[in-house]
Design an enzyme around this catalytic site. Sequence first.
Site, PDB file in Angstrom:
ATOM      1  N   ASP A 184       0.824  -1.114  -0.024  1.00 35.98           N
ATOM      2  CA  ASP A 184      -0.013  -0.056  -0.079  1.00 35.98           C
ATOM      3  C   ASP A 184       0.834   1.177  -0.048  1.00 35.98           C
ATOM      4  OD1 ASP A 184      -2.133   1.916   0.319  1.00 35.98           O
ATOM      5  OD2 ASP A 184      -2.887   1.121   2.118  1.00 35.98           O
ATOM      6  N   HIS A 186      -0.515   4.213  -0.056  1.00 34.77           N
ATOM      7  CA  HIS A 186      -1.302   5.044   0.732  1.00 34.77           C
ATOM      8  C   HIS A 186      -1.437   6.442   0.374  1.00 34.77           C
ATOM      9  CE1 HIS A 186      -3.133   5.844   4.729  1.00 34.77           C
ATOM     10  NE2 HIS A 186      -3.493   4.471   4.629  1.00 34.77           N
ATOM     11  N   GLU A 210      -1.193  -0.347  -4.313  1.00 30.42           N
ATOM     12  CA  GLU A 210      -2.381   0.332  -3.658  1.00 30.42           C
ATOM     13  C   GLU A 210      -2.087   1.884  -3.755  1.00 30.42           C
ATOM     14  OE1 GLU A 210      -5.466   0.263  -0.037  1.00 30.42           O
ATOM     15  OE2 GLU A 210      -4.628  -1.515  -0.679  1.00 30.42           O
ATOM     16  N   GLU A 236     -10.298   3.422  -2.431  1.00 31.58           N
ATOM     17  CA  GLU A 236     -10.992   3.654  -1.412  1.00 31.58           C
ATOM     18  C   GLU A 236     -11.322   5.079  -1.086  1.00 31.58           C
ATOM     19  OE1 GLU A 236      -7.511   4.260   2.021  1.00 31.58           O
ATOM     20  OE2 GLU A 236      -6.924   2.694   0.547  1.00 31.58           O
ATOM     21  N   ASP A 258     -15.134   1.202  -0.851  1.00 32.29           N
ATOM     22  CA  ASP A 258     -15.290   0.944   0.552  1.00 32.29           C
ATOM     23  C   ASP A 258     -16.721   1.017   0.477  1.00 32.29           C
ATOM     24  OD1 ASP A 258     -15.794   1.579   2.962  1.00 32.29           O
ATOM     25  OD2 ASP A 258     -13.663   1.696   3.448  1.00 32.29           O
ATOM     26  N   HIS A 285     -12.309  -2.211  -0.104  1.00 32.89           N
ATOM     27  CA  HIS A 285     -11.486  -1.406   1.142  1.00 32.89           C
ATOM     28  C   HIS A 285     -12.187  -1.957   2.203  1.00 32.89           C
ATOM     29  CE1 HIS A 285     -10.142   1.936   3.694  1.00 32.89           C
ATOM     30  NE2 HIS A 285      -9.221   1.581   3.240  1.00 32.89           N
TER      31      HIS A 285
END
Length: 382
Positions: A184, A186, A210, A236, A258, A285
Site C-alpha cells: 500500500d 497509501h 495500492e 478507497e 469502500d 477496502h
Amino acid sequence: MSVISRVETFLVAPRWLFVRLETDAGAVGWGEASLEGHADAVRAVVDQFAEYLVGQDASRIEDHWQVLTKSGFYRGGPVFGSAVAGIDQALWDIKGKILGVPVYDLLGGAVRDRIRMYGWVGGDDPSGIADAIQAQLDVGLTAVKMNASGVMSRLGTVAEIDGVLDRVAAAREVLGPYRDVAVDFHGRFTLANSRRIAPLLEPLRPFFIEEPVAPENSHLIGQLAQATSIPVATGERLYTRQDFLPVLQAGIAVAQPDLSHAGGISEVRRIAALAETFDVQLAPHCPLGPIALAACLQVGFATPNFLIQEQSIGIHYNQGAEVLDYVIDKAPFRFVDGHIELLANAGLGIEVDEAAVRAADARGHSWRTPIWRHRDGGVAEW
C-alpha cells in the site's frame, strides 16, 4: 408494507459509526457509515436523512438510494456517501431478515462458496516483518498487506527507497511463492516516486500496489499502470461509478471501493459491474468494523469479478475495541484455509451485540487522522 419507524447512530471505538434502522413491525437492520476522522459529520447527515426516512417503506431500497443521493442540490463526496452507505446496508439487512435470506441471495445468489481474505502487518514504519507475517499465517491467512513506507519524501531518498524494497523482500522471504503480499503506497507517493519504485519491486512480485498516487491525482494513474507489470489498485477514496470510470479507463487492475463510503451495497454492486467490463477485479477496502465487513462479504459472494477481501481483525489502527467485540456469534468470521466460508444467516449474516454497541456509544470516540509533516515542515500525506 414495513415502515421505517426509527433511525439511530452509534459512535463506537475505535473509530466507527454504526447505523440502526427499525421498522414498525420490529425488524432491525444494521449498517456501518464509518468515515475515519469525520464520524461526527456523517452522524449529522444521517440524522438529517432520517427526517425523510421515518415513515417510508423500508423495502424500497433503490428509491431511497436515489432520493438520498440525488434530491439534494449539493451532493456526493465522502460524508454524504458514507451516510448513504450506512443507511443502504441497514435497508438490505432488513429486507434479507424479513424474507429470511442472506443479502447475496437478493443480489442473484452466490457465485462462490468462500472468499479469500487478507490481513495487515506492521505499522507505518514496519519492523519485525517476519514475526508479524507469521502471526497472520498462524491464524489461517494466506495473504497480507503492508504499507510501503511511513512519511515519504516527495522524491524518495536512496535510504527511503531501499527501505521499501527491504521490507517487501523480508515479506516475500516469509511468504514464499504460494502466498501473497500487497503493498500500500497509501497516496503518500508522487507519481514520479511511484514510477521509480514500482519497477524495482517487480522481482518481488507483489499481489498489487495500492493507491500509488493521491486520489485527486487519479488522472495520472494511467502513467504508472503503463510503466509497471505489477497490478495497480485504487479506489478507497473514490465514491461513485463516475469516480471509477477514469481510473478503469486508465488501466488499473483492481478496484477498491469502500462499502461504508461509496454508497453502500447498492452502488458498489454497480461499480463491480462497471469494473467487469474493463476486466478489473473487485477487492473492497475495509479496515473497519464487523458490519462493513459483513456487507463486503455479501457483495463478494454474489460478484463474479471478486478477488479478495480486506479485514481489520487485529489491525494496528484498532485501539480500545476490536472487530469481533460487537458481534454475538464470532463463528461467521472464522478463517478456514485463508478464507471465510459462505455466510448462512439472513440479512448481512451477523448478529450485532446491541448492548455492547450502546455501551460503546455512551463512551464515544474522537478519533482523528494524524497530521504528518515533511522535514521541511510542509504537510505530508498520511
